[in-house]
Design a protein around this motif. Sequence first.
Motif, PDB file in Angstrom:
ATOM      1  N   HIS A   1      37.756  55.334  32.236  1.00 56.42           N
ATOM      2  CA  HIS A   1      38.395  54.359  33.199  1.00 56.42           C
ATOM      3  C   HIS A   1      39.765  54.279  32.822  1.00 56.42           C
ATOM      4  O   HIS A   1      40.156  54.611  31.741  1.00 56.42           O
ATOM      5  CB  HIS A   1      37.853  52.904  32.968  1.00 56.42           C
ATOM      6  N   GLU A   2      40.570  54.421  33.985  1.00 56.78           N
ATOM      7  CA  GLU A   2      42.146  54.555  33.799  1.00 56.78           C
ATOM      8  C   GLU A   2      42.762  53.134  33.614  1.00 56.78           C
ATOM      9  O   GLU A   2      43.952  53.026  33.141  1.00 56.78           O
ATOM     10  CB  GLU A   2      42.447  55.212  34.994  1.00 56.78           C
ATOM     11  N   PHE A   3      42.274  51.921  33.960  1.00 55.27           N
ATOM     12  CA  PHE A   3      42.870  50.607  34.404  1.00 55.27           C
ATOM     13  C   PHE A   3      41.896  49.578  33.439  1.00 55.27           C
ATOM     14  O   PHE A   3      40.666  49.420  33.913  1.00 55.27           O
ATOM     15  CB  PHE A   3      43.079  50.175  35.482  1.00 55.27           C
ATOM     16  N   LYS A   4      42.338  48.954  32.738  1.00 57.02           N
ATOM     17  CA  LYS A   4      41.882  47.780  32.297  1.00 57.02           C
ATOM     18  C   LYS A   4      42.019  46.419  32.615  1.00 57.02           C
ATOM     19  O   LYS A   4      43.204  45.940  32.617  1.00 57.02           O
ATOM     20  CB  LYS A   4      41.965  47.608  30.759  1.00 57.02           C
TER      21      LYS A   4
ATOM     22  N   GLY B   1      36.934  49.952  43.041  1.00 59.74           N
ATOM     23  CA  GLY B   1      36.712  51.401  42.737  1.00 59.74           C
ATOM     24  C   GLY B   1      35.944  51.292  41.257  1.00 59.74           C
ATOM     25  O   GLY B   1      35.843  50.543  40.510  1.00 59.74           O
ATOM     26  N   GLN B   2      35.630  52.813  40.831  1.00 61.62           N
ATOM     27  CA  GLN B   2      34.814  52.967  39.428  1.00 61.62           C
ATOM     28  C   GLN B   2      36.091  53.374  38.486  1.00 61.62           C
ATOM     29  O   GLN B   2      35.422  53.338  37.321  1.00 61.62           O
ATOM     30  CB  GLN B   2      34.106  54.155  39.710  1.00 61.62           C
ATOM     31  N   ASN B   3      37.078  53.475  38.636  1.00 60.51           N
ATOM     32  CA  ASN B   3      38.258  53.702  37.685  1.00 60.51           C
ATOM     33  C   ASN B   3      38.758  52.577  37.028  1.00 60.51           C
ATOM     34  O   ASN B   3      39.901  52.815  36.341  1.00 60.51           O
ATOM     35  CB  ASN B   3      39.045  54.742  38.174  1.00 60.51           C
TER      36      ASN B   3
ATOM     37  N   SER C   1      39.145  38.150  48.779  1.00 56.84           N
ATOM     38  CA  SER C   1      40.519  38.143  48.983  1.00 56.84           C
ATOM     39  C   SER C   1      41.367  38.454  47.806  1.00 56.84           C
ATOM     40  O   SER C   1      42.233  39.228  47.621  1.00 56.84           O
ATOM     41  CB  SER C   1      41.067  36.730  49.609  1.00 56.84           C
ATOM     42  N   THR C   2      40.725  38.097  46.565  1.00 56.34           N
ATOM     43  CA  THR C   2      41.192  38.224  45.196  1.00 56.34           C
ATOM     44  C   THR C   2      41.009  39.871  44.959  1.00 56.34           C
ATOM     45  O   THR C   2      41.997  40.466  44.234  1.00 56.34           O
ATOM     46  CB  THR C   2      40.466  37.341  44.069  1.00 56.34           C
ATOM     47  N   ALA C   3      39.923  40.184  45.078  1.00 57.81           N
ATOM     48  CA  ALA C   3      39.650  41.737  44.792  1.00 57.81           C
ATOM     49  C   ALA C   3      40.700  42.640  45.464  1.00 57.81           C
ATOM     50  O   ALA C   3      41.374  43.537  45.030  1.00 57.81           O
ATOM     51  CB  ALA C   3      38.338  42.069  45.119  1.00 57.81           C
ATOM     52  N   GLU C   4      41.059  42.177  46.687  1.00 64.00           N
ATOM     53  CA  GLU C   4      42.073  43.090  47.487  1.00 64.00           C
ATOM     54  C   GLU C   4      43.446  42.902  46.952  1.00 64.00           C
ATOM     55  O   GLU C   4      44.166  43.927  47.066  1.00 64.00           O
ATOM     56  CB  GLU C   4      41.777  42.501  49.120  1.00 64.00           C
ATOM     57  N   MET C   5      43.653  41.743  46.703  1.00 63.71           N
ATOM     58  CA  MET C   5      45.106  41.531  45.971  1.00 63.71           C
ATOM     59  C   MET C   5      45.043  42.193  44.580  1.00 63.71           C
ATOM     60  O   MET C   5      46.154  42.978  44.419  1.00 63.71           O
ATOM     61  CB  MET C   5      45.304  40.092  45.693  1.00 63.71           C
ATOM     62  N   LEU C   6      44.013  42.350  43.747  1.00 62.35           N
ATOM     63  CA  LEU C   6      44.215  43.179  42.415  1.00 62.35           C
ATOM     64  C   LEU C   6      44.293  44.479  42.855  1.00 62.35           C
ATOM     65  O   LEU C   6      44.863  45.418  42.007  1.00 62.35           O
ATOM     66  CB  LEU C   6      42.959  42.609  41.885  1.00 62.35           C
ATOM     67  N   ARG C   7      43.514  45.040  43.965  1.00 63.90           N
ATOM     68  CA  ARG C   7      43.421  46.490  44.265  1.00 63.90           C
ATOM     69  C   ARG C   7      45.003  46.761  44.466  1.00 63.90           C
ATOM     70  O   ARG C   7      45.399  47.847  44.218  1.00 63.90           O
ATOM     71  CB  ARG C   7      42.646  46.750  45.465  1.00 63.90           C
ATOM     72  N   ASP C   8      45.612  45.857  45.166  1.00 61.46           N
ATOM     73  CA  ASP C   8      46.965  46.220  45.463  1.00 61.46           C
ATOM     74  C   ASP C   8      47.853  46.543  44.176  1.00 61.46           C
ATOM     75  O   ASP C   8      48.801  47.219  44.282  1.00 61.46           O
ATOM     76  CB  ASP C   8      47.652  45.237  46.555  1.00 61.46           C
ATOM     77  N   ILE C   9      47.683  45.367  43.339  1.00 65.90           N
ATOM     78  CA  ILE C   9      48.527  45.326  42.097  1.00 65.90           C
ATOM     79  C   ILE C   9      48.243  46.666  41.154  1.00 65.90           C
ATOM     80  O   ILE C   9      48.907  47.321  40.762  1.00 65.90           O
ATOM     81  CB  ILE C   9      48.214  44.065  41.357  1.00 65.90           C
ATOM     82  N   ILE C  10      46.786  47.113  41.210  1.00 65.64           N
ATOM     83  CA  ILE C  10      46.516  48.235  40.419  1.00 65.64           C
ATOM     84  C   ILE C  10      47.053  49.380  41.034  1.00 65.64           C
ATOM     85  O   ILE C  10      47.440  50.434  40.474  1.00 65.64           O
ATOM     86  CB  ILE C  10      44.894  48.335  40.167  1.00 65.64           C
TER      87      ILE C  10
END
Length: 230
Positions: free
Chosen positions: A3-6, A29-31, A217-226
Amino acid sequence: MQHEFKLGILTLGRAPRTDVEPTFRSILGQNVEFIQRGGLDGLSESEIAGLHPEDGQQGIETCVLENSVPVSVYISRQKLLERLIKAALELRKKCSIFFLLCSGRFPELKEAVPEIIEPAVNLRSVVAERCRNSHLCIIGPESDMPEAKIQWQPYATSIYTAAASPYEGLDALTVAVAQAKKMGAEYLLLDDMGFTEKHSSYVQKISGLPTINATVSTAEMLRDIIEKAS
């Protein structure tokens, strides 16, 4: 797989929240590695029962998993707070970013641990953008409904409420959606982090209405941050 991101997930109840993991995984995603802590970690059923609100205390619904099935528990926000802050401080040491798995706000938690991401802030922006000129029905746990109209009124033309917990099964959602349509709702908000993509798909299918899901909506926000951090 490395995993690349915690990503830290702080739940009000007991971790891990395997019921909502698939929704976050499908979007992130899986990373991304999920590191989870909960305000009820390590507590027995009798100890959790001891956190029930007393007179004058505000309650909040969350869940514990029993044989992988989410079961609703109703606890005192005040009694939970100290344990929640402790769990947040643990996550801060282990993660790139971490967030509160709750669509409500805990000002005392944010003050104690300023780095924590509160999805409620983003969710209000999403609702305002989509529903500013629409009739919006909030669907969530019954305990949240008395304050829902006041909390969401600035973000839509009018606010309705219909009670349904993500831990009650689809029948409760069916009833809530019928109530929402009868009241004239044009948008629906599934306002609880226990609602998954499956709940959204079901609600949209039976209602025919655009539906905002707090978890998605939260997951989509976190995806943008990551993505920006990568």
